[in-house]
Design an enzyme around this catalytic site. Structure first.
Site, PDB file in Angstrom:
ATOM      1  N   GLU A  34      43.480  41.130  50.123  1.00 14.07           N
ATOM      2  CA  GLU A  34      44.634  42.017  50.234  1.00 14.07           C
ATOM      3  C   GLU A  34      44.739  42.391  51.710  1.00 14.07           C
ATOM      4  O   GLU A  34      43.749  42.829  52.305  1.00 14.07           O
ATOM      5  CB  GLU A  34      44.398  43.275  49.378  1.00 14.07           C
ATOM      6  CG  GLU A  34      45.619  44.153  49.359  1.00 14.07           C
ATOM      7  CD  GLU A  34      45.449  45.437  48.556  1.00 14.07           C
ATOM      8  OE1 GLU A  34      44.408  45.597  47.892  1.00 14.07           O
ATOM      9  OE2 GLU A  34      46.357  46.275  48.623  1.00 14.07           O
ATOM     10  N   ARG A 259      28.837  41.023  44.331  1.00 13.22           N
ATOM     11  CA  ARG A 259      29.296  41.206  45.692  1.00 13.22           C
ATOM     12  C   ARG A 259      28.109  41.424  46.624  1.00 13.22           C
ATOM     13  O   ARG A 259      27.026  41.785  46.211  1.00 13.22           O
ATOM     14  CB  ARG A 259      30.302  42.339  45.803  1.00 13.22           C
ATOM     15  CG  ARG A 259      29.793  43.707  45.416  1.00 13.22           C
ATOM     16  CD  ARG A 259      30.794  44.800  45.799  1.00 13.22           C
ATOM     17  NE  ARG A 259      32.141  44.530  45.329  1.00 13.22           N
ATOM     18  CZ  ARG A 259      33.221  44.572  46.135  1.00 13.22           C
ATOM     19  NH1 ARG A 259      33.099  44.869  47.408  1.00 13.22           N
ATOM     20  NH2 ARG A 259      34.419  44.343  45.649  1.00 13.22           N
ATOM     21  N   LYS A 269      36.985  48.117  52.805  1.00 16.49           N
ATOM     22  CA  LYS A 269      38.013  48.227  53.827  1.00 16.49           C
ATOM     23  C   LYS A 269      38.497  49.662  53.961  1.00 16.49           C
ATOM     24  O   LYS A 269      38.799  50.115  55.058  1.00 16.49           O
ATOM     25  CB  LYS A 269      39.183  47.297  53.482  1.00 16.49           C
ATOM     26  CG  LYS A 269      38.916  45.863  53.868  1.00 16.49           C
ATOM     27  CD  LYS A 269      40.065  44.964  53.480  1.00 16.49           C
ATOM     28  CE  LYS A 269      40.015  44.632  52.020  1.00 16.49           C
ATOM     29  NZ  LYS A 269      41.090  43.760  51.563  1.00 16.49           N
TER      30      LYS A 269
HETATM   31  P1  ATP Z   1      37.352  46.085  49.812  1.00 19.23           P
HETATM   32  O1  ATP Z   1      36.886  47.109  48.848  1.00 19.23           O
HETATM   33  O2  ATP Z   1      36.451  45.921  50.979  1.00 19.23           O
HETATM   34  O3  ATP Z   1      38.780  46.268  50.195  1.00 19.23           O
HETATM   35  P2  ATP Z   1      38.239  44.132  48.038  1.00 19.23           P
HETATM   36  O4  ATP Z   1      37.514  43.379  47.004  1.00 19.23           O
HETATM   37  O5  ATP Z   1      39.212  45.153  47.590  1.00 19.23           O
HETATM   38  O6  ATP Z   1      37.208  44.721  49.035  1.00 19.23           O
HETATM   39  P3  ATP Z   1      39.997  42.032  48.768  1.00 19.23           P
HETATM   40  O7  ATP Z   1      40.783  41.863  50.005  1.00 19.23           O
HETATM   41  O8  ATP Z   1      40.724  42.268  47.520  1.00 19.23           O
HETATM   42  O9  ATP Z   1      38.965  43.186  49.046  1.00 19.23           O
HETATM   43  O10 ATP Z   1      38.972  40.841  48.598  1.00 19.23           O
HETATM   44  C1  ATP Z   1      39.224  39.481  48.826  1.00 19.23           C
HETATM   45  C2  ATP Z   1      38.122  38.691  48.203  1.00 19.23           C
HETATM   46  O11 ATP Z   1      36.871  39.001  48.804  1.00 19.23           O
HETATM   47  C3  ATP Z   1      38.005  38.990  46.729  1.00 19.23           C
HETATM   48  O12 ATP Z   1      37.878  37.774  46.025  1.00 19.23           O
HETATM   49  C4  ATP Z   1      36.759  39.824  46.633  1.00 19.23           C
HETATM   50  O13 ATP Z   1      36.120  39.639  45.434  1.00 19.23           O
HETATM   51  C5  ATP Z   1      35.928  39.327  47.815  1.00 19.23           C
HETATM   52  N1  ATP Z   1      35.018  40.370  48.313  1.00 19.23           N
HETATM   53  C6  ATP Z   1      35.334  41.583  48.781  1.00 19.23           C
HETATM   54  N2  ATP Z   1      34.231  42.291  49.099  1.00 19.23           N
HETATM   55  C7  ATP Z   1      33.174  41.485  48.834  1.00 19.23           C
HETATM   56  C8  ATP Z   1      31.750  41.629  48.938  1.00 19.23           C
HETATM   57  N3  ATP Z   1      31.191  42.743  49.398  1.00 19.23           N
HETATM   58  N4  ATP Z   1      30.972  40.582  48.559  1.00 19.23           N
HETATM   59  C9  ATP Z   1      31.538  39.450  48.115  1.00 19.23           C
HETATM   60  N5  ATP Z   1      32.851  39.254  47.980  1.00 19.23           N
HETATM   61  C10 ATP Z   1      33.682  40.255  48.329  1.00 19.23           C
HETATM   62 MG    MG Z   2      41.094  45.614  47.378  1.00 18.75          MG
END
Ligand code: ATP
Ligand code: MG
Length: 552
Positions: A34, A259, A269
Site C-alpha cells: 500500500e 512476518r 509504516k
Molecule cells: P505495515 O504495517 O508496515 O504498513 P503492511 O502489511 O500494512 O505493513 P503493505 O504495504 O500492505 O504493508 O505490505 C505489502 C506486503 O509486504 C504485504 O504482502 C505484506 O504482507 C508484506 N509485509 C509487510 N510487513 C512485513 C513484515 N514485517 N514481514 C514480512 N512481510 C511483510
Molecule cells: Mg497496510
C-alpha cells in the site's frame, strides 16, 4: 541468485507440487504494497520471497500498488517503492495499480447484489460492531439484510453517485452472521469516502475494502499464489468466497507466512511515519530507520539484505530475528568490497619530537593485508599526527597496552613511538602528547629487535582531511517492540552520536555512497545527504566485530 534460495521454504514445496501435478502451468506472484509509507526490511522479506520464488520456477512477479484507500496514499510513496524494489535487485513483470480495477470491482459488487449476496446496510459503524457478536457469541442480522435486489441496486447506485455522506451507508457481503469465523459475518465490502484519490482523482466516492479488493486484484492479474502475512489466515475463507461468488476465472491461492520481526526495530509504516512526522529522525531515509531507503543511505549493500532475507527463511511460526544478524550479512559483503583506510574520530595531537621539522615522508601502506593484490597506497607521515583520544591514558589501568607515559606502540604502517610527556589545557584535559619514534622500526623493514603489544591508527596532521562521523545505536531501547505500546516513549536518546575528526588525504576523492573500512572502527560510507563539496560526512554502517554467529 535463485539457486541459492534453498532454505527450508514450505511455500516452495506447495508451488513445486502445483506445477508437478498440473494444477498450475505457470506461477505468478505479486508484491502488493500500500503506498502509504516507505518500504522497510519486513517488506524486503516479502519482496525476496515473491520474486525469488517466481524466478526459481520461471514464473513472473508483478509489482502492484494496493491503493484502494484514498486517504493515506501518496505518489511520493509510489516512487520510493519502485525505486527500493529495483535497488534491491528485482524487476517486475508488470506494474499495476489496484485503483485501475475500480470499474471491475464495482461491477463485481453489482453482481453480488444481483445474486442476493450483498446488501446496502444503514447501521452505523458502532452498531455493525455490536451486531457482529464475539468469538463466543454469534452475531445478529442487520435489519437491512433482507432488502430486495432492486432496492440494493438502486441504493448502491446512489452511494456511487455521491448521494450519501461518509459512513451513512455501506455495502456488505451477505454470508453468515452465525459463522464461527467473525470475518464471515457479513463483512463490509464497500464504504463511502468523499476523498480525492491519487490516481482516480474525484471519480469515485465509494471505495472497496481490503478483503474484497485484494482477492479480486489477485484474480484479475492471474496470480497463482498470493502470499501474505499470518494475520490474514482467518481471512482466507472470505478471500475464497469473494473469488468464487464474483465468478472470477482465475482462482488464486492465498498462502500465509510469518512476518519478519526484529529486535530493537519498529516494523510498521504507521509507526515509522510517526518517527518522521515527530522529527525523531531526519526523514524516511535516516540511517537509523529500518526502511530500505535508510539502510541504503547508511551503506548497507542490497545483496546483504537479500542474503539476510534468504537466510531467515519462511515459516508459519512467528519469531523475532536478532538485528545483529542483518549486521552479520552487511559485514560479510563489505569485508569483500570496502577499501581499507584510517580515520581518527576523536583526535588527540601527537608531536614526534625527534622527527625532523618540516619533513614529510610517504609511507607505503597495504590497502588490505588479507589481499596483497589490492596493492598499496602512499600515506604522508611527519612530525605532527593525530591519534584517538582513547589511545592515550595518563594513568592506564591493568592490561591497557596503548600509549601512556613510558609505553611504546606501533603506528599502523609507520614506526614504533614511545610517549614521554603530555600537555594539559586549563581544564586538566590532555590536549597534546609528546613522543619519540625509532627510525629502525619502520613497518616492512623486517625489524625484530623488540615487540610492542598494540598497533594504533593515526592521521598526519598537516594533510588531514576534516570529517564528520555519525555513529548509530538502535532507535529503540526496548528489545522487543511489542513489549511497549507507546513506542515513542522508548526512543533511545543516544541513537545518534556525532564526532569530528580526520581522514587520510586520499579520501578527498571519496564519493557519496562509497564504503570504506576504517582500521579498528568498522565500516563507514559517505553520507549522501549531509556531504557537500567542502564537508565529508560518514555514517558508520557496522562495527568490525560482533558476537553474532550464524548457525550453519
Ligand atoms: P505495515 O504495517 O508496515 O504498513 P503492511 O502489511 O500494512 O505493513 P503493505 O504495504 O500492505 O504493508 O505490505 C505489502 C506486503 O509486504 C504485504 O504482502 C505484506 O504482507 C508484506 N509485509 C509487510 N510487513 C512485513 C513484515 N514485517 N514481514 C514480512 N512481510 C511483510
Ligand atoms: Mg497496510
Amino acid at each position: 541468485m535463485s539457486e541459492e534460495y534453498n532454505s527450508s521454504n514450505f511455500i516452495k514445496n506447495i508451488v513445486k507440487q502445483d506445477l508437478e501435478n498440473g494444477k498450475r502451468n505457470e506461477i505468478i506472484t505479486r508484491f502488493p504494497p500500500e503506498p502509504n509509507g516507505y518500504l522497510h526490511i519486513g517488506h524486503a522479506k516479502s519482496i525476496v520471497l515473491n520474486f525469488e520464488l517466481a524466478d526459481e520456477f520461471k514464473g513472473k512477479t508483478n509489482l502492484r500498488f494496493d491503493d484502494t484507500n484514498p486517504v493515506k496514499e501518496d505518489t511520493e510513496y509510489v516512487e520510493s517503492i519502485e525505486n527500493d524494489v529495483r535497488w534491491l535487485g528485482y524487476d517486475w513483470e508488470n506494474l499495476y495499480f489496484a485503483s485501475n480495477y475500480f470499474d471491475t470491482m464495482y461491477e463485481k459488487a453489482v453482481l453480488l447484489i444481483k445474486k442476493g449476496k450483498a446488501y446496502v446496510c444503514d447501521l452505523t459503524g458502532d452498531e455493525i460492531k455490536e451486531y457482529r457478536g464475539t468469538l463466543t457469541e454469534p452475531g445478529k442480522e442487520s435489519p437491512y439484510r433482507n432488502r430486495t435486489v432492486e432496492e440494493n441496486l438502486s441504493l448502491f447506485d446512489q452511494m456511487k453517485n455521491g448521494d450519501f455522506k461518509d459512513g451513512e451507508k455501506v455495502l456488505r457481503a451477505k454470508i453468515d452472521m452465525t459463522s464461527p469465523n467473525i470475518n464471515m459475518r457479513d463483512p463490509i465490502i464497500y464504504r463511502i469516502a468523499h476523498s480525492e484519490h491519487h490516481n482516480t482523482g474525484n471519480k469515485w466516492c465509494i471505495y472497496p475494502m481490503y478483503d474484497f479488493a485484494h482477492p479480486l486484484e489477485d484474480a484479475i492479474e492471474g496470480i497463482t499464489h498470493s502470499i501474505c502475512t499470518l494475520e490474514f489466515e482467518d481471512h482466507r475463507p472470505l478471500y475464497d468466497w469473494v473469488v468464487r461468488e464474483c465468478e472470477m476465472e482465475n482462482v488464486p491461492q492465498q498462502i500465509e507466512f510469518a512476518r519478519l520481526n526484529m529486535t530493537n526495530t519498529v516494523m510498521s509504516k504507521r509507526k515509522l511515519k510517526l518517527l518522521v512526522d515527530e522529527n525523531v529522525v531526519d526523514g524516511w531515509d535516516d540511517p537509523r530507520m529500518p526502511t530500505i531507503a535508510g539502510l541504503r543511505r547508511k551503506g548497507c549493500p542490497a545483496v546483504a539484505i537479500r542474503n539476510f532475507c534468504k537466510e531467515i527463511g519462511v515459516a508459519k511460526a512467528a519469531s523475532v530475528v536478532d538485528s545483529s544478524m542483518l549486521d552479520y550479512f552487511i559485514r560479510e559483503e563489505l569485508n569483500k568490497e570496502a577499501p581499507r583506510t584510517m580515520a581518527v574520530l576523536n583526535p588527540l595531537k601527537v608531536v614526534i619530537t625527534n622527527y625532523p621539522e618540516g619533513e614529510t615522508e610517504m609511507l607505503e601502506i597495504e590497502n588490505n593485508p588479507d589481499k596483497p593484490e589490492e596493492g598499496k597506497r602512499l600515506v604522508p607521515f611527519s612530525r605532527e599526527i593525530y591519534i584517538e583520544q582513547e589511545d592515550f591514558m595518563e594513568e592506564p589501568p591493568k592490561k591497557y597496552f596503548r600509549l601512556f607515559p613510558g609505553n611504546e606502540v606501533r603506528l599502523k604502517g609507520a614506526y614504533f613511538v614511545k610517549c614521554n610527556d603530555f600537555i594539559k589545557d586549563e581544564n586538566g584535559k590532555v590536549m597534546e602528547i609528546h613522543c619519540t619514534y625509532d627510525p629502525e622500526t619502520k613497518s616492512g623493514s623486517g625489524f625484530t629487535g623488540r615487540k610492542v603489544k598494540s598497533t594504533i591508527h593515526w592521521i598526519n596532521a598537516a594533510t588531514a582531511v576534516e570529517a564528520e562521523f555519525r555513529l548509530y545505536e538502535p532507535l529503540l531501547l526496548d528489545e522487543n517492540e511489542d513489549a511497549n505500546k507507546n513506542f515513542l516513549e522508548n526512543i533511545n536518546p543516544n541513537s545518534l552520536n556525532v564526532l569530528h575528526g580526520y581522514v587520510e588525504p586520499l579520501m578527498k576523492d571519496a564519493k557519496k555512497g562509497d564504503a570504506f573500512q576504517f582500521f579498528r572502527h568498522g565500516y563507514f560510507n559517505v553520507d549522501s545527504k549531509y556531504t557537500t563539496e567542502d564537508k565529508l560526512v560518514f555514517n558508520r554502517i557496522v562495527s568490525l566485530k560482533s558476537s553474532f554467529k550464524l548457525n550453519k
